[in-house]
Design a protein around this motif. Structure first.
Motif, PDB file in Angstrom:
ATOM      1  N   VAL A  57      25.552  40.311  32.975  1.00  0.00           N
ATOM      2  CA  VAL A  57      26.490  41.337  33.331  1.00  0.00           C
ATOM      3  C   VAL A  57      27.945  40.491  33.694  1.00  0.00           C
ATOM      4  N   SER A  58      28.801  40.445  32.886  1.00  0.00           N
ATOM      5  CA  SER A  58      30.131  39.566  32.890  1.00  0.00           C
ATOM      6  C   SER A  58      31.038  40.598  34.013  1.00  0.00           C
ATOM      7  N   LYS A  59      32.166  39.821  34.559  1.00  0.00           N
ATOM      8  CA  LYS A  59      33.093  40.663  35.343  1.00  0.00           C
ATOM      9  C   LYS A  59      33.964  41.668  34.384  1.00  0.00           C
ATOM     10  N   VAL A  61      32.568  43.985  33.151  1.00  0.00           N
ATOM     11  CA  VAL A  61      31.907  45.296  33.303  1.00  0.00           C
ATOM     12  C   VAL A  61      32.464  45.815  34.565  1.00  0.00           C
ATOM     13  N   ARG A  67      28.830  45.757  38.922  1.00  0.00           N
ATOM     14  CA  ARG A  67      27.824  44.949  38.324  1.00  0.00           C
ATOM     15  C   ARG A  67      26.427  44.807  38.816  1.00  0.00           C
ATOM     16  N   ASN A  68      26.665  44.605  40.211  1.00  0.00           N
ATOM     17  CA  ASN A  68      25.031  44.877  40.790  1.00  0.00           C
ATOM     18  C   ASN A  68      24.470  46.108  40.363  1.00  0.00           C
ATOM     19  N   LYS A  71      23.209  45.753  36.898  1.00  0.00           N
ATOM     20  CA  LYS A  71      21.975  44.964  37.008  1.00  0.00           C
ATOM     21  C   LYS A  71      20.718  45.759  37.474  1.00  0.00           C
ATOM     22  N   ALA A 103      29.311  50.351  32.572  1.00  0.00           N
ATOM     23  CA  ALA A 103      29.787  50.646  33.978  1.00  0.00           C
ATOM     24  C   ALA A 103      29.688  52.148  34.147  1.00  0.00           C
TER      25      ALA A 103
END
Length: 134
Positions: A57-59, A61, A67-68, A71, A103
């Protein structure tokens, strides 16, 4: 929740999945599945037999909170799939890469995308396996 023993954590495993796996993309995720662990490397003693999954999950997103959240959702969805009949008893390695659109989507749509892509990958892997004469 996905137990730690069932997660892909090493760079070498992620590279193996990317290099040898089959890929299926959807609007919110890209799923890659490799048929098994890298035969050129000894298996670490800390990993349990059975399917394992890793997440990217890159930045792109979103911020850290977003992101968390993505995930956590992906881990819950994949944990459910790893317990399912399609992956039970296999040593498959699964990588789920979240795309920026992940997202802003609800859990149900994210689940549909992951399940659909995972099934497509498993069909592709079954097509690669040599047929046995019986």
């Amino acid at each position: 929740m996905l137990p730690r023993a069932h997660r892909v954590r090493t760079t070498a495993d992620f590279q193996h999945i990317r290099r040898t796996g089959v890929r299926a993309g959807r609007r919110h995720v890209v799923v890659t599945v490799a048929a098994g662990p890298d035969p050129t490397r000894p298996a670490p003693s800390s990993t349990s037999p059975g399917p394992r999954a890793g997440f990217v999950v890159s930045k792109a997103v979103g911020d850290a909170v977003t992101r968390n959240r993505v995930k956590r959702r992906l881990r819950a969805i994949v944990a459910e799939q790893l317990r399912g009949a399609e992956l039970a008893g296999t040593d498959a390695l699964v990588q789920v890469r979240a795309l920026p659109a992940a997202a802003g989507v609800d859990h149900a749509q994210l689940r549909r995308d992951v399940v659909s892509a995972l099934r497509q990958c498993l069909r592709k892997i079954d097509g690669r396996r040599p047929r046995t004469q019986g």
